[in-house]
Design a protein around this motif. Structure first.
Motif, PDB file in Angstrom:
ATOM      1  N   ALA A 203       0.862  -1.321  -0.019  1.00 18.35           N
ATOM      2  CA  ALA A 203       0.144   0.004   0.008  1.00 18.35           C
ATOM      3  C   ALA A 203       1.038   1.251   0.085  1.00 18.35           C
ATOM      4  O   ALA A 203       1.814   1.370   0.723  1.00 18.35           O
ATOM      5  N   THR A 204       0.526   2.166  -0.861  1.00 19.55           N
ATOM      6  CA  THR A 204       1.317   3.411  -1.082  1.00 19.55           C
ATOM      7  C   THR A 204       0.231   4.541  -1.039  1.00 19.55           C
ATOM      8  O   THR A 204      -0.838   4.384  -1.090  1.00 19.55           O
ATOM      9  N   PRO A 205       0.646   5.790  -0.590  1.00 25.22           N
ATOM     10  CA  PRO A 205      -0.091   6.944  -0.767  1.00 25.22           C
ATOM     11  C   PRO A 205      -1.230   7.145  -2.092  1.00 25.22           C
ATOM     12  O   PRO A 205      -1.957   7.472  -2.028  1.00 25.22           O
ATOM     13  N   ALA A 206      -0.346   6.688  -3.138  1.00 28.82           N
ATOM     14  CA  ALA A 206      -0.942   6.650  -4.459  1.00 28.82           C
ATOM     15  C   ALA A 206      -2.082   5.733  -4.475  1.00 28.82           C
ATOM     16  O   ALA A 206      -2.885   6.207  -5.260  1.00 28.82           O
ATOM     17  N   VAL A 207      -1.925   4.686  -4.257  1.00 29.55           N
ATOM     18  CA  VAL A 207      -3.164   3.790  -4.199  1.00 29.55           C
ATOM     19  C   VAL A 207      -4.059   3.718  -3.143  1.00 29.55           C
ATOM     20  O   VAL A 207      -4.935   2.649  -3.014  1.00 29.55           O
TER      21      VAL A 207
END
Length: 105
Positions: free
Chosen positions: A76-80
């Motif tokens: 999980a990244t801030p972009a997704v």
């Protein structure tokens, strides 16, 4: 006296036959116990091998690899990341009317 000898002889023969039968049964049971103990040792060995395989399958690296390859999971990244906010009490009637067919509650 001869009757007593005959009775004693018959008792001796039956006693001998019973002794042979009991000895045979004891040998048979001993072999069965040995076979069961051998099977127990084999099952214990198999159980230990399965426990070892289970621990090997549950290592964090393997779990991560399976999650990436088979389940197509990713970090999980801030972009997704999708943030869900709670709609206030004033927005609830509007959301309900929008969901109802024809726009009427």
């Amino acid at each position: 006296m001869t009757r007593l000898n005959v009775v004693l002889f018959v008792a001796l023969v039956f006693s001998g036959l019973y002794l042979v039968r009991v000895s045979y049964e004891a040998r048979r049971l001993f072999v069965e116990v040995e076979r069961a103990q051998s099977e127990e040792r084999a099952l214990e060995t198999e159980f230990e091998q399965l426990q070892l395989e289970k621990r090997a399958q549950a290592t964090p690296l393997r779990v991560e690899k399976v999650a990436r390859e088979k389940l197509q999971m990713r970090t999980a990244t801030p972009a997704v990341t999708h943030y869900v906010t709670h709609a206030g009490a004033t927005d609830a009637p509007q959301a309900a009317s929008a969901a109802a067919p024809g726009g009427q509650p």
